[in-house]
Design an enzyme around this catalytic site. Structure first.
Site, mmCIF file in Angstrom:
data_model
loop_
_atom_site.group_PDB
_atom_site.id
_atom_site.type_symbol
_atom_site.label_atom_id
_atom_site.label_comp_id
_atom_site.label_asym_id
_atom_site.label_seq_id
_atom_site.Cartn_x
_atom_site.Cartn_y
_atom_site.Cartn_z
ATOM 1 N N ARG A 214 9.948 6.046 7.460
ATOM 2 C CA ARG A 214 10.125 5.974 6.001
ATOM 3 C C ARG A 214 8.792 6.254 5.334
ATOM 4 O O ARG A 214 7.813 5.568 5.594
ATOM 5 C CB ARG A 214 10.654 4.599 5.616
ATOM 6 C CG ARG A 214 11.989 4.378 6.313
ATOM 7 C CD ARG A 214 12.735 3.181 5.805
ATOM 8 N NE ARG A 214 14.024 3.138 6.511
ATOM 9 C CZ ARG A 214 14.979 2.273 6.281
ATOM 10 N NH1 ARG A 214 14.810 1.369 5.359
ATOM 11 N NH2 ARG A 214 16.108 2.307 6.956
ATOM 12 N N GLU A 216 7.776 5.676 2.507
ATOM 13 C CA GLU A 216 7.464 4.832 1.361
ATOM 14 C C GLU A 216 5.975 4.498 1.371
ATOM 15 O O GLU A 216 5.401 4.254 2.418
ATOM 16 C CB GLU A 216 8.292 3.532 1.436
ATOM 17 C CG GLU A 216 9.766 3.783 1.186
ATOM 18 C CD GLU A 216 10.672 2.883 2.020
ATOM 19 O OE1 GLU A 216 10.151 2.034 2.758
ATOM 20 O OE2 GLU A 216 11.897 3.070 1.939
ATOM 21 N N ARG A 222 5.633 -6.698 5.469
ATOM 22 C CA ARG A 222 6.960 -6.650 6.086
ATOM 23 C C ARG A 222 7.503 -5.244 6.296
ATOM 24 O O ARG A 222 8.630 -5.060 6.703
ATOM 25 C CB ARG A 222 7.947 -7.499 5.282
ATOM 26 C CG ARG A 222 7.964 -7.158 3.808
ATOM 27 C CD ARG A 222 8.803 -8.133 3.032
ATOM 28 N NE ARG A 222 10.168 -7.659 2.955
ATOM 29 C CZ ARG A 222 11.144 -8.324 2.339
ATOM 30 N NH1 ARG A 222 10.886 -9.483 1.773
ATOM 31 N NH2 ARG A 222 12.354 -7.834 2.288
ATOM 32 N N HIS A 223 6.693 -4.243 5.949
ATOM 33 C CA HIS A 223 7.131 -2.848 6.117
ATOM 34 C C HIS A 223 6.169 -2.051 6.979
ATOM 35 O O HIS A 223 4.957 -2.187 6.856
ATOM 36 C CB HIS A 223 7.225 -2.159 4.756
ATOM 37 C CG HIS A 223 8.314 -2.695 3.889
ATOM 38 N ND1 HIS A 223 8.078 -3.584 2.880
ATOM 39 C CD2 HIS A 223 9.651 -2.479 3.900
ATOM 40 C CE1 HIS A 223 9.230 -3.889 2.282
ATOM 41 N NE2 HIS A 223 10.199 -3.240 2.900
ATOM 42 N N GLU A 351 15.012 -10.455 4.704
ATOM 43 C CA GLU A 351 16.136 -9.615 5.152
ATOM 44 C C GLU A 351 15.884 -9.149 6.586
ATOM 45 O O GLU A 351 14.833 -8.613 6.889
ATOM 46 C CB GLU A 351 16.257 -8.393 4.229
ATOM 47 C CG GLU A 351 17.345 -7.453 4.703
ATOM 48 C CD GLU A 351 17.364 -6.118 3.960
ATOM 49 O OE1 GLU A 351 17.094 -6.091 2.752
ATOM 50 O OE2 GLU A 351 17.658 -5.101 4.613
ATOM 51 N N SER A 354 20.951 -4.952 7.104
ATOM 52 C CA SER A 354 21.915 -4.540 6.088
ATOM 53 C C SER A 354 23.065 -3.870 6.809
ATOM 54 O O SER A 354 22.865 -3.216 7.825
ATOM 55 C CB SER A 354 21.304 -3.518 5.128
ATOM 56 O OG SER A 354 20.412 -4.143 4.250
ATOM 57 N N ARG A 402 10.856 -6.594 12.495
ATOM 58 C CA ARG A 402 11.116 -7.639 11.494
ATOM 59 C C ARG A 402 11.623 -8.912 12.179
ATOM 60 O O ARG A 402 11.166 -10.022 11.884
ATOM 61 C CB ARG A 402 12.131 -7.091 10.490
ATOM 62 C CG ARG A 402 12.405 -7.896 9.247
ATOM 63 C CD ARG A 402 11.310 -7.903 8.230
ATOM 64 N NE ARG A 402 11.055 -6.700 7.477
ATOM 65 C CZ ARG A 402 11.745 -6.254 6.443
ATOM 66 N NH1 ARG A 402 12.785 -6.911 6.015
ATOM 67 N NH2 ARG A 402 11.386 -5.168 5.801
HETATM 68 P P1 ATP Z 1 13.773 -4.150 2.773
HETATM 69 O O1 ATP Z 1 14.639 -4.481 1.576
HETATM 70 O O2 ATP Z 1 13.336 -5.362 3.528
HETATM 71 O O3 ATP Z 1 12.690 -3.199 2.444
HETATM 72 P P2 ATP Z 1 15.748 -2.152 3.422
HETATM 73 O O4 ATP Z 1 16.936 -2.704 2.742
HETATM 74 O O5 ATP Z 1 15.003 -1.046 2.778
HETATM 75 O O6 ATP Z 1 14.719 -3.333 3.792
HETATM 76 P P3 ATP Z 1 17.479 -1.132 5.505
HETATM 77 O O7 ATP Z 1 17.583 0.306 5.206
HETATM 78 O O8 ATP Z 1 18.577 -2.022 5.104
HETATM 79 O O9 ATP Z 1 16.111 -1.684 4.900
HETATM 80 O O10 ATP Z 1 17.122 -1.269 7.062
HETATM 81 C C1 ATP Z 1 17.721 -2.197 7.951
HETATM 82 C C2 ATP Z 1 16.704 -3.190 8.482
HETATM 83 O O11 ATP Z 1 15.572 -2.542 9.046
HETATM 84 C C3 ATP Z 1 16.121 -4.085 7.404
HETATM 85 O O12 ATP Z 1 16.969 -5.164 7.156
HETATM 86 C C4 ATP Z 1 14.829 -4.527 8.055
HETATM 87 O O13 ATP Z 1 15.057 -5.546 9.010
HETATM 88 C C5 ATP Z 1 14.381 -3.274 8.795
HETATM 89 N N1 ATP Z 1 13.466 -2.458 8.006
HETATM 90 C C6 ATP Z 1 13.771 -1.710 6.938
HETATM 91 N N2 ATP Z 1 12.712 -1.056 6.470
HETATM 92 C C7 ATP Z 1 11.688 -1.373 7.262
HETATM 93 C C8 ATP Z 1 10.312 -1.013 7.297
HETATM 94 N N3 ATP Z 1 9.791 -0.166 6.413
HETATM 95 N N4 ATP Z 1 9.536 -1.545 8.266
HETATM 96 C C9 ATP Z 1 10.067 -2.393 9.182
HETATM 97 N N5 ATP Z 1 11.348 -2.766 9.209
HETATM 98 C C10 ATP Z 1 12.161 -2.277 8.260
HETATM 99 MG MG MG Z 2 18.636 -3.355 3.494
#
Ligand code: ATP
Ligand code: MG
Length: 428
Positions: A214, A216, A222-223, A351, A354, A402
């Site tokens: 990603r 971002e 946490r990311h 989280e 999802s 995570r």
């Molecule tokens: P968050 O709201 O915590 O940024 P997200 O809703 O963008 O997460 P999802 O697309 O739902 O993320 O991804 C499923 C799972 O993967 C998340 O619940 C989280 O546990 C993990 N995850 C998501 N983005 C990241 C990231 N950038 N780095 C590490 N783990 C991630």
């Molecule tokens: Mg999510």
């Protein structure tokens, strides 16, 4: 002589053994020298009385790799470092296998007030991984991944290996990394969402441990910009069915860690309990938050709200379901006009996953894409894949790093990735 691992010394009292490992510490007095030798299974105290070995001893630097032959006996001098047993090895032979140069970071950090900062540690991650507590993190992560496989195979799911280079964005919105692909430009996968759906629609139950990227620009604890996900997708299922699978899966994984990683958990001072499960609708969570003075947006949980849920429901996987449709991606099945069959799972205030039931009806997909201001033309092959016999299906994705971070109580997700990739870091 065959090599004995340090945690196997107990069965060899009174015998001569061959051990190999890293010199964690060396202390010398005039008539006796002490070596703390570490292998992946533990740390052993080795004592040297034989003066003819003192010269070799004086050459050892910390983290030098050695092989030692010696007699296993009850320890004469107890060391605080050696928690494994009260045994020691009286050294008869010491061979240096490879000398370590002066270390750029400490491997044993006795004085916790001068602990090397994380960024410097990550610069030397290969050496950081010599530390027993860091090794403990990845032993636990390995158990989690193994437990995931074990659980999914018992559930009757097949493991899929998906492509990581894709032609078009799978999610729309989120930022993606572009890569050069011969004459064309391609993207790095942000999730295996669309692929796992196609497999669920043919082979019914599928799982994967999948790497996602990603782009971002966030820089949070946490990311990561590259992370791994536990992915699952199942045919003839709705949101409730896959929430139940996720709950049992996480419980199974945690139980396995508690059984197999007692030593690692103790080393990391991590308290773990098999979590309970709680189901709340988004509207209910909104109400609960209001009572606690936390104002929620219309269609998303804030970090503060996730934290509060962790506080109110400790050691519980909290499923927040009936999520507002506007807050979920186009591929999540609507429930009436306003709500959806999408959910998030919150554990220890964050989280972890999802998921939801997916849209398996091509016309509805087109409608949902338009509602999200996405162009259905760009998703043509994905939409078309549901035209030839697609059952209703549902699934989820949960972050590997995570979850590792949360069950071990680590402060920064970078601690839970062997070689983290973030905005600044591409090496080692
Ligand atoms: P968050 O709201 O915590 O940024 P997200 O809703 O963008 O997460 P999802 O697309 O739902 O993320 O991804 C499923 C799972 O993967 C998340 O619940 C989280 O546990 C993990 N995850 C998501 N983005 C990241 C990231 N950038 N780095 C590490 N783990 C991630
Ligand atoms: Mg999510």
């Amino acid at each position: 002589m065959e090599r004995t691992k340090i945690d196997q010394l107990k069965g060899n009292i009174g015998q001569t053994v061959l051990v190999k490992g890293w010199i964690q510490e060396f202390r010398g007095q005039s008539k006796i020298k002490f070596i703390l030798l570490r292998d992946i299974s533990g740390v052993a105290q080795c004592v040297v009385f034989d003066q003819s070995l003192f010269d070799a001893c004086s050459k050892v630097t910390t983290e030098t790799v050695v092989s030692i032959e010696g007699l296993v006996k009850t320890a004469t001098v107890k060391s605080a470092e050696v928690t494994e047993n009260t045994l020691e090895i009286e050294v008869k032979k010491l061979d240096i296998i490879n000398t370590a140069e002066p270390l750029p970071i400490n491997v044993v950090e006795k004085d916790k007030s001068i602990i090397t900062d994380l960024s410097k540690r990550l610069d030397y991650r290969f050496l950081d991984l010599h530390k027993r507590d860091i090794q403990a993190i990845f032993k636990v992560q390995s158990t989690l991944v193994q437990a995931y496989h074990e659980f999914m195979i018992k559930e009757g799911a097949i493991e899929a290996l998906f492509p990581s280079i894709i032609g078009a964005s799978s999610e729309g919105g989120t930022e993606v990394f572009e890569v050069k692909y011969f004459e064309k430009s391609a993207l790095l996968s942000q999730s295996c969402q669309l692929y796992k759906q196609m497999i669920a629609c043919s082979m019914e139950k599928v799982f994967a441990v999948f790497t996602v990227w990603r782009a971002e620009k966030h820089n949070t604890v946490r990311h990561l910009n590259e992370s791994r996900q536990f992915d699952f997708e199942m045919a003839f299922a709705d949101d409730k069915d896959v929430m139940d699978v996720l709950a049992r899966c996480i419980q199974f994984m945690i139980e396995k860690v508690m059984k197999e990683n007692q030593r690692e958990l103790a080393l990391l001072n991590a308290k773990l309990k098999v979590p309970g499960v709680k189901y709340l609708t988004f509207a209910e969570v909104s109400g609960i938050m209001k009572k606690h003075g936390i104002h929620l947006g219309a269609d998303d949980l804030s970090g503060e709200a996730e934290e509060k849920l962790g506080e109110l429901y400790p050691e519980t996987i909290v499923f927040v379901h009936d999520w507002p449709l506007s807050g979920k991606p186009f591929y999540i099945m609507p429930k009436g006009d306003e709500l959806s069959l999408g959910f998030d799972a919150i554990y220890r205030g964050m989280e972890i996953s999802s998921g939801g039931q997916r849209v398996h009806l091509p016309e509805l997909l087109v409608e949902r894409l338009k509602a999200k201001d996405l162009n259905p033309e760009n998703f043509k092959s994905y939409i078309d894949s549901f035209r030839y016999g697609a059952p209703p299906h549902a699934g989820w994705g949960a972050g590997v790093e995570r979850i590792t971070m949360l069950i071990l109580g680590l402060k920064n997700i970078r601690e839970a990735a062997l070689f983290p990739r973030d905005r600044e870091r591409l090496t080692p």
